[in-house]
Design a protein around this motif. Structure first.
Motif, PDB file in Angstrom:
ATOM      1  N   GLY A   1       0.797  -1.222   0.000  1.00 47.89           N
ATOM      2  CA  GLY A   1       0.000   0.000   0.000  1.00 47.89           C
ATOM      3  C   GLY A   1       0.826   1.267   0.000  1.00 47.89           C
ATOM      4  O   GLY A   1       0.314   2.346  -0.303  1.00 47.89           O
TER       5      GLY A   1
ATOM      6  N   ALA B   1       1.022   2.959  -3.443  1.00 49.25           N
ATOM      7  CA  ALA B   1      -0.236   3.521  -3.918  1.00 49.25           C
ATOM      8  C   ALA B   1      -0.893   4.405  -2.868  1.00 49.25           C
ATOM      9  O   ALA B   1      -2.099   4.647  -2.938  1.00 49.25           O
ATOM     10  CB  ALA B   1      -1.181   2.386  -4.308  1.00 49.25           C
TER      11      ALA B   1
ATOM     12  N   THR C   1      -2.595   7.624  -4.576  1.00 54.84           N
ATOM     13  CA  THR C   1      -3.726   7.412  -5.477  1.00 54.84           C
ATOM     14  C   THR C   1      -4.825   6.565  -4.853  1.00 54.84           C
ATOM     15  O   THR C   1      -6.008   6.821  -5.085  1.00 54.84           O
ATOM     16  CB  THR C   1      -3.246   6.738  -6.772  1.00 54.84           C
ATOM     17  N   ARG C   2      -4.455   5.554  -4.083  1.00 53.90           N
ATOM     18  CA  ARG C   2      -5.434   4.683  -3.423  1.00 53.90           C
ATOM     19  C   ARG C   2      -5.050   4.535  -1.953  1.00 53.90           C
ATOM     20  O   ARG C   2      -4.470   3.531  -1.551  1.00 53.90           O
ATOM     21  CB  ARG C   2      -5.456   3.315  -4.099  1.00 53.90           C
ATOM     22  N   PRO C   3      -5.366   5.521  -1.121  1.00 52.19           N
ATOM     23  CA  PRO C   3      -4.879   5.520   0.269  1.00 52.19           C
ATOM     24  C   PRO C   3      -5.446   4.395   1.126  1.00 52.19           C
ATOM     25  O   PRO C   3      -4.843   4.028   2.128  1.00 52.19           O
ATOM     26  CB  PRO C   3      -5.310   6.884   0.789  1.00 52.19           C
ATOM     27  N   TRP C   4      -6.588   3.839   0.760  1.00 54.11           N
ATOM     28  CA  TRP C   4      -7.174   2.775   1.573  1.00 54.11           C
ATOM     29  C   TRP C   4      -6.303   1.524   1.608  1.00 54.11           C
ATOM     30  O   TRP C   4      -6.400   0.733   2.535  1.00 54.11           O
ATOM     31  CB  TRP C   4      -8.585   2.434   1.082  1.00 54.11           C
ATOM     32  N   LEU C   5      -5.442   1.345   0.603  1.00 54.76           N
ATOM     33  CA  LEU C   5      -4.550   0.188   0.596  1.00 54.76           C
ATOM     34  C   LEU C   5      -3.495   0.285   1.695  1.00 54.76           C
ATOM     35  O   LEU C   5      -2.942  -0.727   2.122  1.00 54.76           O
ATOM     36  CB  LEU C   5      -3.863   0.049  -0.761  1.00 54.76           C
TER      37      LEU C   5
END
Length: 128
Positions: free
Chosen positions: A83, A86, A89-93
């Motif tokens: 995570g 990313a 761009t994809r903070p939930w990861l």
């Protein structure tokens, strides 16, 4: 920790209640199980809790840097490592595994504190 346990045991050995039990003829194993170990329980619980938390942190950090658990096995460290790239761009990861790690360590600390208070109720009396 062994030195702390040894010094605590030596200080408890010279207390009046242990001397009284020895003079009453109680065997050594009874003195240990009824007097010494219950008085050291809070110290042992705190050490065990810190040991579990440090083991989880060690495994997570080793897996994060690629020295611990390797793919395809899953670890919080490998999830955090995946995570990190990313995170913008994809903070939930990154956020969800970090949140799980924080909650896990906090929960273990709370369980250790609750066990210490349950076994040694006088330890929480001096808190402000």
């Amino acid at each position: 920790m062994a030195q702390v346990v040894r010094s605590q045991t030596r200080s408890l050995r010279n207390r009046d209640f242990v001397r009284a039990a020895r003079y009453m003829g109680e065997p050594t194993h009874t003195i240990l199980s009824r007097h010494i170990i219950p008085n050291m329980a809070s110290l042992l619980i705190i050490d065990a809790t810190l040991g579990v938390v440090s083991a989880i942190m060690a495994e997570t950090s080793l897996s994060y840097f690629g020295f611990g658990i390797q793919k395809p096995d899953v670890s919080l460290g490998t999830l955090l490592s995946d995570g990190t790239a990313a995170a913008v761009t994809r903070p939930w990861l990154f956020v969800f595994p970090a949140f799980v790690l924080i909650i896990l360590l906090f929960a273990i600390s709370l369980v250790g504190d609750a066990l210490r208070d349950a076994i040694d109720p006088t330890s929480g009396m001096n808190r402000d």
